[in-house]
Scaffold this motif. Structure first.
Motif, mmCIF file in Angstrom:
data_model
loop_
_atom_site.group_PDB
_atom_site.id
_atom_site.type_symbol
_atom_site.label_atom_id
_atom_site.label_comp_id
_atom_site.label_asym_id
_atom_site.label_seq_id
_atom_site.Cartn_x
_atom_site.Cartn_y
_atom_site.Cartn_z
ATOM 1 N N LEU A 139 0.833 -1.205 0.000
ATOM 2 C CA LEU A 139 0.000 0.000 0.000
ATOM 3 C C LEU A 139 0.873 1.263 0.000
ATOM 4 N N MET A 140 1.898 1.283 0.849
ATOM 5 C CA MET A 140 2.763 2.470 0.908
ATOM 6 C C MET A 140 3.489 2.674 -0.422
ATOM 7 N N ASP A 141 3.930 1.564 -0.997
ATOM 8 C CA ASP A 141 4.631 1.611 -2.282
ATOM 9 C C ASP A 141 3.715 2.196 -3.373
ATOM 10 N N LEU A 142 2.487 1.691 -3.419
ATOM 11 C CA LEU A 142 1.526 2.181 -4.424
ATOM 12 C C LEU A 142 1.196 3.653 -4.186
ATOM 13 N N ALA A 143 1.018 4.019 -2.905
ATOM 14 C CA ALA A 143 0.651 5.406 -2.580
ATOM 15 C C ALA A 143 1.739 6.373 -3.057
ATOM 16 N N LYS A 144 2.982 6.010 -2.835
ATOM 17 C CA LYS A 144 4.071 6.895 -3.253
ATOM 18 C C LYS A 144 4.123 7.027 -4.776
ATOM 19 N N LYS A 145 3.865 5.911 -5.447
ATOM 20 C CA LYS A 145 3.864 5.955 -6.921
ATOM 21 C C LYS A 145 2.714 6.825 -7.435
ATOM 22 N N VAL A 146 1.549 6.636 -6.852
ATOM 23 C CA VAL A 146 0.379 7.427 -7.278
ATOM 24 C C VAL A 146 0.666 8.909 -7.060
ATOM 25 N N LYS A 147 1.200 9.224 -5.883
ATOM 26 C CA LYS A 147 1.475 10.633 -5.556
ATOM 27 C C LYS A 147 2.509 11.234 -6.509
ATOM 28 N N ALA A 148 3.449 10.402 -6.927
ATOM 29 C CA ALA A 148 4.495 10.882 -7.841
ATOM 30 C C ALA A 148 4.016 10.908 -9.292
ATOM 31 N N GLY A 149 2.765 10.540 -9.517
ATOM 32 C CA GLY A 149 2.189 10.577 -10.865
ATOM 33 C C GLY A 149 2.604 9.395 -11.721
ATOM 34 N N GLN A 150 3.155 8.349 -11.097
ATOM 35 C CA GLN A 150 3.554 7.169 -11.868
ATOM 36 C C GLN A 150 2.345 6.267 -12.136
ATOM 37 N N GLU A 151 2.465 5.465 -13.201
ATOM 38 C CA GLU A 151 1.416 4.509 -13.551
ATOM 39 C C GLU A 151 1.386 3.384 -12.511
ATOM 40 N N VAL A 152 0.215 3.011 -12.060
ATOM 41 C CA VAL A 152 0.114 1.822 -11.200
ATOM 42 C C VAL A 152 -0.941 0.893 -11.796
ATOM 43 N N PRO A 153 -0.800 -0.416 -11.544
ATOM 44 C CA PRO A 153 -1.824 -1.332 -12.073
ATOM 45 C C PRO A 153 -3.169 -1.042 -11.430
ATOM 46 N N LYS A 154 -4.251 -1.238 -12.183
ATOM 47 C CA LYS A 154 -5.590 -0.977 -11.635
ATOM 48 C C LYS A 154 -5.949 -2.020 -10.573
ATOM 49 N N ARG A 155 -5.342 -3.201 -10.686
ATOM 50 C CA ARG A 155 -5.647 -4.289 -9.735
ATOM 51 C C ARG A 155 -4.344 -4.951 -9.306
ATOM 52 N N VAL A 156 -4.105 -5.021 -8.006
ATOM 53 C CA VAL A 156 -2.925 -5.720 -7.495
ATOM 54 C C VAL A 156 -3.412 -6.858 -6.598
ATOM 55 N N LEU A 157 -3.157 -8.069 -7.048
ATOM 56 C CA LEU A 157 -3.626 -9.260 -6.323
ATOM 57 C C LEU A 157 -2.591 -9.735 -5.320
ATOM 58 N N THR A 158 -3.061 -10.226 -4.171
ATOM 59 C CA THR A 158 -2.124 -10.771 -3.184
ATOM 60 C C THR A 158 -1.997 -12.279 -3.382
ATOM 61 N N GLU A 159 -0.841 -12.791 -3.037
ATOM 62 C CA GLU A 159 -0.597 -14.230 -3.208
ATOM 63 C C GLU A 159 -1.004 -14.971 -1.951
ATOM 64 N N GLU A 160 -1.689 -16.097 -2.135
ATOM 65 C CA GLU A 160 -2.202 -16.836 -0.981
ATOM 66 C C GLU A 160 -2.143 -18.335 -1.191
ATOM 67 N N THR A 161 -2.167 -19.067 -0.079
ATOM 68 C CA THR A 161 -2.109 -20.521 -0.164
ATOM 69 C C THR A 161 -3.256 -21.147 0.638
ATOM 70 N N THR A 162 -3.188 -22.444 0.873
ATOM 71 C CA THR A 162 -4.196 -23.137 1.692
ATOM 72 C C THR A 162 -3.470 -24.003 2.723
ATOM 73 N N PHE A 163 -4.164 -24.337 3.807
ATOM 74 C CA PHE A 163 -3.533 -25.147 4.853
ATOM 75 C C PHE A 163 -4.428 -26.302 5.273
ATOM 76 N N ASP A 164 -3.841 -27.509 5.300
ATOM 77 C CA ASP A 164 -4.507 -28.607 6.005
ATOM 78 C C ASP A 164 -3.848 -28.706 7.383
ATOM 79 N N GLN A 165 -4.236 -29.716 8.161
ATOM 80 C CA GLN A 165 -3.765 -29.758 9.557
ATOM 81 C C GLN A 165 -2.247 -29.932 9.656
ATOM 82 N N ALA A 166 -1.680 -30.789 8.813
ATOM 83 C CA ALA A 166 -0.233 -31.028 8.875
ATOM 84 C C ALA A 166 0.546 -29.770 8.470
ATOM 85 N N LYS A 167 0.082 -29.128 7.425
ATOM 86 C CA LYS A 167 0.765 -27.915 6.933
ATOM 87 C C LYS A 167 0.678 -26.775 7.958
#
Ligand code: AHR
Length: 339
Positions: free
Chosen positions: A301-329
Motif C-alpha cells: 500500500l505504501m509503495d503504491l501510494a508513493k507511486k500514485v502521488k508521484a504521478g507514476q502509472e500503477v496497475p488498476k488491480r494488485v492481487l495478493t498471493e495466498e495458499t491453503t492449509f490442512d492440519q499437517a501444513k
C-alpha cells in the motif's frame, strides 16, 4: 456488451477481470520493485512527507488486527504521515472519515470498504478535490472505475472456490447427503458475497453437498458462536461448517463443544484467513482446512501510494498471493507465522 446491463456483482467482477487481465504483468513489478523511494509531492503538511488518510473497517477479527498493524508499521517505516480511523464496521463512519480526510487535504485516501455499494458520492468528492483513492482489501461495486486509482487485495471468489474444491474432494465418490451450514461475513461486504459465490460454484458439481442454513456472523467470534448455537438447535443434522473467516469458525467451535460434539471430527470445519488462532485450532484438529487471506498489505500500500502521488502509472488491480492449509501444513507453518 454494456456492463451496465449486467447484474451488479457480475458487473463488478466483469470490470475487475478486465482490469486484472490488463494489469497482471505490471502488478508483479509493482509488488517487488521496492519503488517506495519515489518522492512525494506533499499535501496538507506542506513538506515532502506523504500524508495518507486511512479509513479502516473496524477491529472485528484477528485478520483485521493484523491488517491494521501492517498498515501502521509500514507507514512509519516508509515515512508516511498516517491519519487512521476505525469505522466500527459502519459505512456512515467510513464516509465521515473520508470527508474529513478531504477537508484536511491529505495526499492520498486509502480505505477498505465495509460494504460494496454506496461509495460513488463521497469518492466523487475526493476526485473533485484531486485526492487519489486507493482501495485496499475489499472492492466497491461501482461502474465508475475512475473513482479509485488501484485496488490492492485478495480474490475472495477464488478463496471461496478453494474451500468448496477441498470439500468436493473430501466427499468424492460418496453420494450420501452432506448438510453444510454457512457462517457468512458482514452482509453486503465483498468477502461475504464473493466467498459465498465461489463456494457455491465449486460445490455445484456434487449435488449431495447441500447448504442447509446460511446466516451472517458479521466476521466476529461472538457472531459465529451465536449463529452456530442457533444452527445446532434448528438443524437435525450438521456435517460441515463453512465459515467465511477464522474468527467465526472459532466461535462455532465454542458452540459445538458446548453442545457436546467434537469440532473437526463430528463436524468438519472449513474457514478462511489463516490467522494464528485459526492455525492453532487447525493444527490441534479442531478445524479441518483453512484458505489463506493475507492481511499484510501495508508495504504494498505504501509503495503504491508513493507511486500514485508521484504521478507514476500503477496497475488498476494488485492481487495478493495466498495458499491453503490442512492440519499437517498448519502445524509446520505455525512456529514462524507472523500474525
Ligand atoms: O476483508 C477481509 C475479511 O475481513 C477477513 O477475511 C475477515 O476476517 C475480516 O473481517
Amino acid at each position: 456488451m454494456s456492463t451496465t446491463t449486467l447484474p451488479s456483482s457480475t458487473r463488478r467482477r466483469f470490470l475487475a477481470r478486465a482490469a486484472t487481465a490488463a494489469v497482471l504483468a505490471t502488478a508483479l513489478a509493482a509488488c517487488g520493485s521496492g519503488g517506495g523511494s519515489a518522492p512525494a509531492a506533499g499535501g496538507s503538511g506542506g513538506g515532502d512527507k506523504l500524508t495518507m488518510g486511512f479509513a479502516q473497517v473496524g477491529a472485528e477479527s484477528g485478520w483485521r488486527t493484523a491488517n491494521t498493524k501492517s498498515i501502521q508499521e509500514s507507514a512509519a517505516k516508509a515515512g508516511v504521515d498516517l491519519k487512521f480511523s476505525d469505522a466500527q464496521q459502519k459505512q456512515e463512519n467510513q464516509i465521515k472519515a473520508i470527508r474529513s480526510y478531504i477537508q484536511q487535504k491529505v495526499d492520498i485516501i486509502a480505505f477498505s470498504p465495509v460494504v460494496e455499494t454506496g461509495w460513488d458520492a463521497v469518492l466523487l468528492e475526493a476526485k473533485r478535490a484531486n485526492i487519489p483513492v486507493i482501495l485496499t482489501d475489499r472492492a466497491i461495486d461501482s461502474p465508475d472505475t475512475s473513482l479509485y486509482k488501484t485496488f490492492l487485495g485478495s480474490d475472495f471468489t477464488v478463496e471461496g472456490k478453494k474451500a468448496g474444491e477441498w470439500l468436493v474432494q473430501k466427499y468424492q465418490g460418496k453420494t450420501d447427503p452432506v448438510a453444510i451450514v454457512e457462517l457468512q461475513g458482514t452482509t453486503g461486504a465483498a468477502p461475504a458475497i464473493d466467498r459465498k459465490e465461489g463456494f457455491a460454484e465449486a460445490t455445484k458439481v456434487a449435488p449431495n453437498l447441500k447448504v442447509v442454513a446460511s446466516q451472517t456472523g458479521d466476521f466476529t467470534r461472538s457472531g459465529g458462536k451465536q449463529v452456530m448455537e442457533a444452527f445446532l438447535k434448528s438443524q437435525p443434522k450438521i456435517d460441515v461448517v463453512y465459515a467465511h473467516n477464522d474468527d467465526m469458525a472459532l466461535g462455532a467451535i465454542e458452540a459445538i463443544e458446548a453442545a457436546g460434539k467434537v469440532p473437526g471430527k463430528d463436524i468438519t470445519i472449513i474457514s478462511v484467513d489463516a490467522v494464528k488462532d485459526g492455525m492453532t485450532a487447525l493444527a490441534a484438529g479442531k478445524i479441518n482446512y483453512i484458505v489463506e487471506c493475507n492481511p499484510l498489505l501495508g508495504p504494498q500500500l505504501m509503495d503504491l501510494a508513493k507511486k500514485v502521488k508521484a504521478g507514476q502509472e500503477v496497475p488498476k488491480r494488485v492481487l495478493t498471493e495466498e495458499t491453503t492449509f490442512d492440519q499437517a501444513k498448519a502445524a509446520e507453518a505455525l512456529p514462524s507465522r507472523q500474525y
